[in-house]
Design a protein around this motif. Structure first.
Motif: not given
Length: 461
Positions: A258-266, A124-126
Motif C-alpha cells: 500500500f505504501l509503495l502503491m499510494n506513493n507511486i500512483l500519487f 509516508a503511506f501516500g
C-alpha cells in the motif's frame, strides 16, 4: 445449523465438512467485505472521492496492527486445532489464554507508537496534498478501536478452530451491520464527515468484541480458561509466533505494498490516481470473499486431521478445497471482466452541489478504473491453488514453507515488479504487475504443494 463439536472435523465427509466450514466463513467475509465496500460507497457519495483516498492511506497502518491479532489468532488456532485433534484440551486452553495476553500486550504498544508518529506515518503511506487532513482525522479515531479489532480477529479464528463456524460468521456480521447503520446516522444524518466515518468504524469494532466475549463466556465454547492460562508460556509463544509470523508477514508486506502503491500512483497521477487504486483495493477485499471463505474453512479441517494422523483426509481436503475455490474464483473473474464500469460508478457521487474539482476527479476515476480493474483481476481463476497451498503448510504447523509461500506473491514478485515495470510502462506497468505476480506465485506454490503431497503425506499414510 446445530452445535458442532470439534471431533466432527475428523469424521464427517470432507466435501460436506468443507461446505459446512466454508459457507459460514464466506458469508462472514462477504458481510465484512460488503461493509468495507458500502462504507466506501457512502464515503464517496456523501463526503467525496478524496475521502476514499484518505481511508485507503490509513488502512495499511490500522490493518497491520489488527493483523497482529489475526497473526496471533491463526498461529494459535493451528496449535489449538491440532491439540483438539490429539485430545490435548489443556494445551488448547493454555494456548488460548496466551493468545489473549499476547494480543493485548502487542496491539496496545503498537497503537501508542502509531499515535506518536502520526505526522510521519500518514505522508509516508501516500497521505499527501489534499489527502492529509481527512486521513489524519480518520486515523486518529480508528486507531483507538484497533486493539478491540485485533481481539476480534484473534477470537474469530479460535472459534473456527473449535469447529463453530456459525458463531464465527455472526461475529463478522455484527460489526459490519453496525458500522453501516452508524455510517448513515453519523455521516448522512449528523453530517459529521470523516469524523462520522471513523466513529462508525470504531463502534463496529466494539460491537464485535462484545459478541466474541459473549461466545467464550457462554456454554457454546469448549475453551473454558482460568487465570493461570493467561500466564505466558515460552513454548506456546514459540509455536504461536512461528506460525503467526506467516500471517503477520503477509500483512506487513501488504502494508508495504500500500505504501509503495499510494506513493507511486500519487507521482503518476496525483490524488485521483490514488482514488483509482482505493476502489480497486476495495474490490480486492470484496470480490474474492468466496475464495477466502473456502481457505478459512479449509484451515481447521486440515489442521485437525493432521493432528489426528488422518493423512488421507488431509489430502482429500486439499484437493476438494482447491476445486471449490477455483470454481468460485472463476465466477468472480467473469463478473469483474463484464461489469467494471458499473462497479466504478457506484463509488462516485452524483450530487448536484458537487465542486468542480470533485467533478474532475470523478471523471478521471471513471475513465481509468475499469481498464485497471480488468488487469488487476486477470489471473483470478488460478489463485485458489496459491491460497490453499500456503494455507495447508500453515494449518499443519510447517512454519517455514508457509512463510515463504505466503511471501512469494507480494514479497518476492509483486513488490519488485511495481518498482521496475512503471519505470518503463508508466501506470500500465503498475496494473500489469498484479496478474504477473499471481501467475508466478501460483506456479511456485503448486510445485511445493505437489512435492509435499507426493512425498510427506503419502509416506505418512
Amino acid at each position: 445449523m446445530g452445535r458442532i463439536s470439534s471431533d466432527q472435523l475428523g469424521t464427517e465427509p470432507i466435501g460436506r465438512l468443507l461446505v459446512r466450514q466454508a459457507v459460514p466463513a464466506s458469508i462472514g467475509i462477504l458481510v465484512m467485505s460488503l461493509n468495507i465496500l458500502v462504507d466506501t460507497i457512502f464515503v464517496g457519495n456523501w463526503i467525496g472521492s478524496i475521502a476514499i483516498a484518505a481511508i485507503n492511506v490509513v488502512l495499511p497502518v490500522s490493518f497491520f496492527i489488527a493483523a497482529l491479532g489475526m497473526a496471533i489468532g491463526i498461529g494459535g488456532s493451528s496449535v489449538i486445532s491440532r491439540a483438539l485433534g490429539a485430545d490435548q484440551k489443556e494445551k488448547a486452553r493454555k494456548t488460548f489464554g496466551n493468545q489473549i495476553s499476547l494480543t493485548l500486550l502487542v496491539t496496545i504498544s503498537m497503537v501508542a507508537l502509531g499515535l506518536y508518529f502520526i505526522d510521519d506515518l500518514i505522508p509516508a503511506f501516500g497521505g499527501k496534498g489534499m489527502i492529509f487532513e481527512p486521513a489524519k482525522i480518520y486515523y486518529t479515531i480508528v486507531l483507538y478501536g484497533v486493539p478491540f479489532l485485533a481481539l476480534c480477529m484473534m477470537g474469530n479464528t479460535v472459534i473456527r478452530a473449535e469447529g463453530k463456524p456459525r458463531f464465527a460468521m455472526i461475529a463478522m456480521i455484527i460489526p459490519s451491520v453496525g458500522n453501516l447503520v452508524l455510517d448513515y446516522v453519523f455521516i448522512y444524518l449528523f453530517d459529521w464527515g470523516m469524523h462520522g466515518a471513523a466513529w462508525a468504524t470504531t463502534a463496529g469494532y466494539l460491537l464485535c468484541f462484545g459478541y466474541i466475549l459473549y461466545f467464550f463466556l457462554s456454554p457454546n465454547s469448549e475453551l473454558k480458561i482460568q487465570a493461570h492460562h493467561f500466564a505466558l508460556s515460552t513454548n506456546i509463544l514459540k509455536e504461536i509466533g512461528a506460525l503467526g509470523l506467516v500471517t503477520l508477514a503477509r500483512q506487513a508486506v501488504t502494508s508495504i505494498t500500500f505504501l509503495l502503491m499510494n506513493n507511486i500512483l500519487f507521482e503518476l497521477g496525483g490524488e485521483a490516481m490514488v482514488a483509482v487504486y482505493a476502489i480497486i483495493g476495495r474490490m480486492l477485499m470484496f470480490a474474492l470473499f468466496p475464495v477466502f471463505g473456502v481457505t478459512q474453512g479449509f484451515l481447521p479441517v486440515a489442521g485437525y486431521n493432521y493432528g489426528a494422523h488422518r493423512y488421507e483426509r488431509v489430502k482429500e481436503s486439499i484437493y476438494t478445497a482447491i476445486k471449490y475455490a477455483s470454481f468460485m474464483a472463476t465466477l468472480v473473474f467473469i463478473g469483474l471482466m463484464v461489469f467494471p464500469e458499473a462497479i466504478t460508478a457506484l463509488f462516485l457521487s452524483n450530487r448536484p452541489d458537487i465542486s468542480e474539482q470533485e467533478l474532475l476527479t470523478n471523471s478521471f476515476v471513471l475513465e481509468n478504473t475499469p481498464g485497471a480493474m480488468r488487469w488487476v483481476f486477470a489471473a483470478t481463476p488460478i489463485i485458489a491453488l496459491q491460497l490453499i497451498g500456503a494455507a495447508y503448510f500453515q494449518a499443519v504447523g510447517k512454519a517455514v514453507p508457509a512463510l515463504l509461500l505466503t511471501l512469494t506473491r507480494q514479497g518476492f514478485f509483486f513488490i519488485p515488479l511495481i518498482l521496475i515495470l512503471p519505470r518503463f510502462m508508466g501506470e500500465f506497468g503498475v496494473w500489469l504487475s498484479f496478474p504477473v505476480a499471481d501467475f508466478l506465485a501460483t506456479v511456485v506454490t503448486g510445485y511445493f504443494l505437489r512435492k509435499e503431497v507426493k512425498h510427506s503425506l503419502n509416506i505418512q499414510s
